[in-house]
Design an enzyme around this catalytic site. Structure first.
Site, mmCIF file in Angstrom:
data_model
loop_
_atom_site.group_PDB
_atom_site.id
_atom_site.type_symbol
_atom_site.label_atom_id
_atom_site.label_comp_id
_atom_site.label_asym_id
_atom_site.label_seq_id
_atom_site.Cartn_x
_atom_site.Cartn_y
_atom_site.Cartn_z
ATOM 1 C CG HIS A 23 23.636 62.755 -26.902
ATOM 2 N ND1 HIS A 23 24.562 63.410 -27.225
ATOM 3 C CD2 HIS A 23 23.966 61.810 -25.801
ATOM 4 C CE1 HIS A 23 25.574 63.282 -26.631
ATOM 5 N NE2 HIS A 23 25.343 62.324 -25.786
ATOM 6 C CG ASP A 62 22.134 59.619 -32.566
ATOM 7 O OD1 ASP A 62 22.803 58.735 -32.404
ATOM 8 O OD2 ASP A 62 22.171 60.604 -31.472
ATOM 9 C CD GLN A 94 23.175 54.866 -26.089
ATOM 10 O OE1 GLN A 94 22.859 53.727 -25.610
ATOM 11 N NE2 GLN A 94 24.019 55.629 -25.788
ATOM 12 C CE LYS A 116 27.701 56.185 -26.968
ATOM 13 N NZ LYS A 116 27.531 56.880 -25.826
ATOM 14 C CB CYS A 140 24.775 64.555 -23.401
ATOM 15 S SG CYS A 140 26.442 64.820 -23.106
HETATM 16 N N1 PMP Z 1 23.649 60.217 -29.378
HETATM 17 C C1 PMP Z 1 23.293 59.285 -28.591
HETATM 18 C C2 PMP Z 1 21.850 58.964 -28.302
HETATM 19 C C3 PMP Z 1 24.404 58.767 -27.639
HETATM 20 O O1 PMP Z 1 24.018 58.120 -26.753
HETATM 21 C C4 PMP Z 1 25.596 59.460 -27.597
HETATM 22 C C5 PMP Z 1 26.594 59.261 -26.981
HETATM 23 N N2 PMP Z 1 26.299 59.188 -25.191
HETATM 24 C C6 PMP Z 1 25.967 60.253 -28.770
HETATM 25 C C7 PMP Z 1 25.015 60.515 -29.611
HETATM 26 C C8 PMP Z 1 27.216 60.907 -28.911
HETATM 27 O O2 PMP Z 1 28.121 59.963 -29.373
HETATM 28 P P1 PMP Z 1 29.910 60.157 -29.256
HETATM 29 O O3 PMP Z 1 30.044 60.910 -28.050
HETATM 30 O O4 PMP Z 1 30.432 58.699 -29.141
HETATM 31 O O5 PMP Z 1 30.159 60.824 -30.382
#
Ligand code: PMP
Length: 405
Positions: free
Chosen positions: A123, A200, A203, A226, A364
């Site tokens: 991401h 990270d 997910q 999440k 993203c």
């Molecule tokens: N890493 C991953 C794998 C994600 O799916 C997300 C959220 N889509 C993020 C980072 C960022 O999370 P947040 O927007 O809650 O900071």
């Protein structure tokens, strides 16, 4: 234990509504999950009865709030089996947690000519903070690629590491392709060379919570929203040995020990990294969300999501001209796809008209889009509260939309 998921679904009041005159089919769970009534109740109850700023007051409510905040920290600690409560830092989310490490670890341990390794599956939140660090320190970002199934080429990881590698940062589970990465192998390979690893877990946290001590990762980050908790609260787990050596990320109240114009000393962990008024009600409600998933059994929820994933995959594959991106053997309930001749944005908009909420675009993850050479994808992502009927509704809606083109 066999669970009655139809009954459990009723814990999520938001799901029982119509959009555009159609029953809502919420398949955007990878973006954010819905909140069970107990979490909503906790937030309301806290504002109604207990709210007071933490750590600051001698009074009853301030003490109650402080205690609840620290209990939530303990709930998180237990959920991921961190060794110490002080290794759990509350942040605003995954993005802030990664930025904290990129800045602070970067200040302490990264210098010109050093290297950071990420993967092609990340991401943006686990790419851009490292790019900013590399720019600041004149370091280099290296990238582990993935194969056509969306599986990391783990055999190439060791070859990417060098004497100059300071950190490996990879996701536990891909938000776009659903791939579950071999995090134990990643840690093992990096640790053979004494290189720390950040995972990270945005997910991963709801489906496959790590035992961070067993996994031995150095940092694990995630967002509350999440895992059926509120927005605006997140976690950074870090091993004390690193956190102790890292300078503060942001300055302000509560993160200090003593402030003098001649120089300031900093508070102990975890407060060194929690300046200002934290989102304590978010933290408490995250604790409630974690209790909730544990009361159902995280493994049971993962099994249910696999059932929905398998059903949806089979259904979608039967649609001519539909291509699924990423078919890893180990994946969570995420399906990203395209239908020949239909732009993902049009597909998403038409699905919405039929009551089906999905995500469209680049999720993203620009490098994943570039890998497959597509401008965007459509993503359906499942949670345990979704139903077979909803999978069917997605399928029927796709058939109907295909017929329009
Ligand atoms: N890493 C991953 C794998 C994600 O799916 C997300 C959220 N889509 C993020 C980072 C960022 O999370 P947040 O927007 O809650 O900071």
């Amino acid at each position: 234990m066999s669970l009655d998921f139809r009954k459990i679904r009723k814990d999520f009041p938001i799901l029982d509504q119509q959009v555009h005159g159609k029953p809502l089919v919420y398949l955007d769970n990878a973006a954010t999950t819905q909140k069970p009534q107990v979490v909503l109740d906790k937030v309301e109850e806290f504002y109604l009865k207990t709210n007071a700023n933490i750590h600051r007051g001698a009074h009853f409510m301030a003490n109650e709030t402080t205690e609840a905040f620290e209990e939530a920290r303990e709930t998180v600690r237990q959920y991921i089996n961190a060794g110490e409560r002080s290794e759990i830092i509350f942040t605003h989310g995954t993005t802030e947690s990664v930025n904290l490490v990129a800045f602070s670890f970067g200040e302490a341990f990264v210098s010109e000519g050093d290297e950071i390794v990420v993967s092609e599956l990340e991401h943006h939140a686990n790419i851009v903070p490292w790019q900013l660090l590399c720019e600041r320190k004149k370091a280099t970002l290296k990238v582990l690629p993935f194969d056509e199934n969306g599986v990391l080429k783990i055999d190439e990881l060791d070859g990417l590491l060098s004497e100059r590698t300071r950190l490996v940062a990879m996701n536990h589970v891909s938000n776009t392709l659903g791939t579950i990465n071999p995090v134990d192998k990643i840690v093992e390979i990096a640790h053979k060379r004494n290189i720390p690893v950040l995972l990270d877990g945005a997910q991963g946290i709801a489906h496959y919570p790590p035992d961070v001590q067993k996994l031995d990762c150095d940092f694990y980050v995630f967002s509350g929203h999440k895992i059926y908790g509120p927005t605006g609260i997140g976690v950074l787990y870090g091993k004390r040995k690193w956190l102790d050596q890292m300078p503060p990320f942001m300055g302000g109240g509560e993160m200090i020990s003593e402030v003098k114009f001649s120089g300031t000393t900093f508070n102990e962990l975890p407060y060194k990294f929690e300046p200002g008024t934290p989102n304590y009600i978010g933290a408490v409600a995250l604790g409630t969300a974690i209790d909730y998933v544990q009361s159902l059994g995280v493994d049971n929820l993962a099994v249910r999501e696999q059932e929905l994933l398998n059903l949806a995959t089979a259904k979608l594959k039967s649609i001519e001209g539909l291509r699924i991106f990423g078919e890893a053997e180990n994946k969570v309930g995420v399906i990203s796809f395209e239908i020949e001749g239909i732009h993902s944005f049009d597909l998403g908009t038409l699905l919405d008209q039929l009551g089906v909420a999905v995500r469209t675009g680049r999720m993203c993850t620009d490098p994943i889009m570039d890998h497959f050479g597509v401008p965007g994808m459509t993503r359906a992502s499942f949670a345990f509260y979704n139903t077979e009927e909803e999978v069917e509704a997605l399928y029927k809606a796709l058939i109907r939309i295909k017929g329009m083109f």
